[in-house]
Scaffold this active site. Sequence first.
Site, mmCIF file in Angstrom:
data_model
loop_
_atom_site.group_PDB
_atom_site.id
_atom_site.type_symbol
_atom_site.label_atom_id
_atom_site.label_comp_id
_atom_site.label_asym_id
_atom_site.label_seq_id
_atom_site.Cartn_x
_atom_site.Cartn_y
_atom_site.Cartn_z
ATOM 1 N N CYS A 219 -5.054 -2.958 3.299
ATOM 2 C CA CYS A 219 -5.207 -3.014 4.685
ATOM 3 C C CYS A 219 -6.087 -3.315 5.735
ATOM 4 C CB CYS A 219 -4.493 -1.459 4.949
ATOM 5 S SG CYS A 219 -3.507 -1.141 6.684
ATOM 6 N N GLU B 153 0.961 -1.124 -0.106
ATOM 7 C CA GLU B 153 0.150 0.159 -0.023
ATOM 8 C C GLU B 153 0.939 1.221 0.025
ATOM 9 O OE1 GLU B 153 -3.325 1.971 3.017
ATOM 10 O OE2 GLU B 153 -1.968 0.357 3.797
ATOM 11 N N LYS C 9 -9.649 1.570 -2.691
ATOM 12 C CA LYS C 9 -10.010 1.149 -1.297
ATOM 13 C C LYS C 9 -11.616 1.660 -0.965
ATOM 14 C CE LYS C 9 -8.369 0.720 3.484
ATOM 15 N NZ LYS C 9 -7.448 1.312 4.207
#
Length: 512
Positions: A387, A276, A337
Amino acid sequence: MRWRKTKPGEAPAAPRSTRSRMLIAALCGAAGVLAFAPFGWWPLQILSLAVLVYQALRAESVRAAALVGWAFGFGWCLAGFHWLYIAIHQFGGMPAPLAAIAIALLAAAMALYAAGAMASTAWLRKRWPLPLPAATLLVLPACWALFELLRGWLFTGFPWVTAGYAHNTSPLAGYAPLLGVYGISWLAAITAGALPLLMHPFRYKAIALVAAIWLGGLALGRVEWTAPSGKPLTVRLVQGNIALKNKFDIQHIGDTLRQYQQAVTAQPADLIAIPETGVPLFASQLPTGYLDAYGQFARRTGSHIVLGMPMTNGVEYSNSVLGLPPSLAVSAYRYDKHHLVPFGEFIPTGFRWFTNLMQIPLGDQTRGAVIQAPFPVKDQKVLPNICYENVFGEEIAEQIALTGATVMLNVSELAWYGDSIAIPQHLQMSQMRALETGRPMLSATNSGATVVISPRGEVLHALPYRQPGVLSATVQGMSGDTPYIRLQNKLFLALAALSLGAAWLWSRQRRG
């Protein structure tokens, strides 16, 4: 109903005060963190919850039970995610006293869910009314798990240290492909509720119930819910171990970009991934030809490359991954995301003053779509998540159900939390996602844990924490649906409802 009968001539024990029950509960809640990674003492999760059951159901009132539950939840949550202090103080720049207060307030708020579970149990026990076994085996486990699910959903959810994660290596892990992590929490709570009944006439039935649950978990652990699909992929997962103080520093960004490009292009593989924000700049800010160099390598070697980087349209920006295929005839892949971190990636209404106390880059982002297509890599479908998204199993299961993904890929930046228990806990959640879906999970991180996890939740390959390196492995994609992929949390919710219904019928029979 008394838990223990007094002997003839024995004076009844003075009732314990609510404050003393709260203290015991808080200490047991804090000790419960030892059940999770990296410690892994999963029996402690059941024992600590059993103490809560005993203390809460002996409380004098519904209010007292709620206070005992809150104290347990406060100790549990404060010990479970105290590491957030590192992110908001060391890297976010918030003064130490304010950071400590913020973490304590967060734990106090999250503890309200445990308070709700205990208050609901005490209220239902009084309302119906219920015999002790019905309260500890039917009502309390359902309320506990339902309030854990609520904690993982309400206000975007914060399901860290959900009880079921402690059991990714216990026999209860066999239930993950059916009931998911909340279902495992429910079964663990049934076990905890049985322990205080060992001095009760119902003890033999309680022991039989617990034995059936745990033997069932062992048997289910042998079931193969999914099957190999296509040919295995060769993968390379790059761990840069870039210090956060340098990652977004303009004087060091050039070194970061070169380090990742050199690691990626050192050797081909079917799939190569960096973490990320491994590329910490927007495409328009990168040196001329930087991304094209990756594309040329992909086309020359037949590699598929995944780069974690922010993306923007000039107005809004997102935390994304960019997938570069080995053919010019195929468009570049993008995943944005969608489940963002409050305060770190979006600012909740009314809390801009709080985020202004920190200096965290990329702090107010745009959400991606809930369902996004996987990245095609040869004959596999690789589903990214970024994440914190890895914490939400029902969302990942739904994505797999609708897209047919065969491999999961998590890219993360966990250096925000230093050398803390957050990293092994995040890994433990990745293992649960593999168990729930019957698919391998790849994890590419900046400082750890960079791993390859089997469909059975086992860590097959791993890099040492806080060291730069490249993890090379071969991964077999899997197809087929586990019950959890098809139903997500619906089966658990149905069983919890049946449990509460059974308790109500039990009370009706007693009154009849």
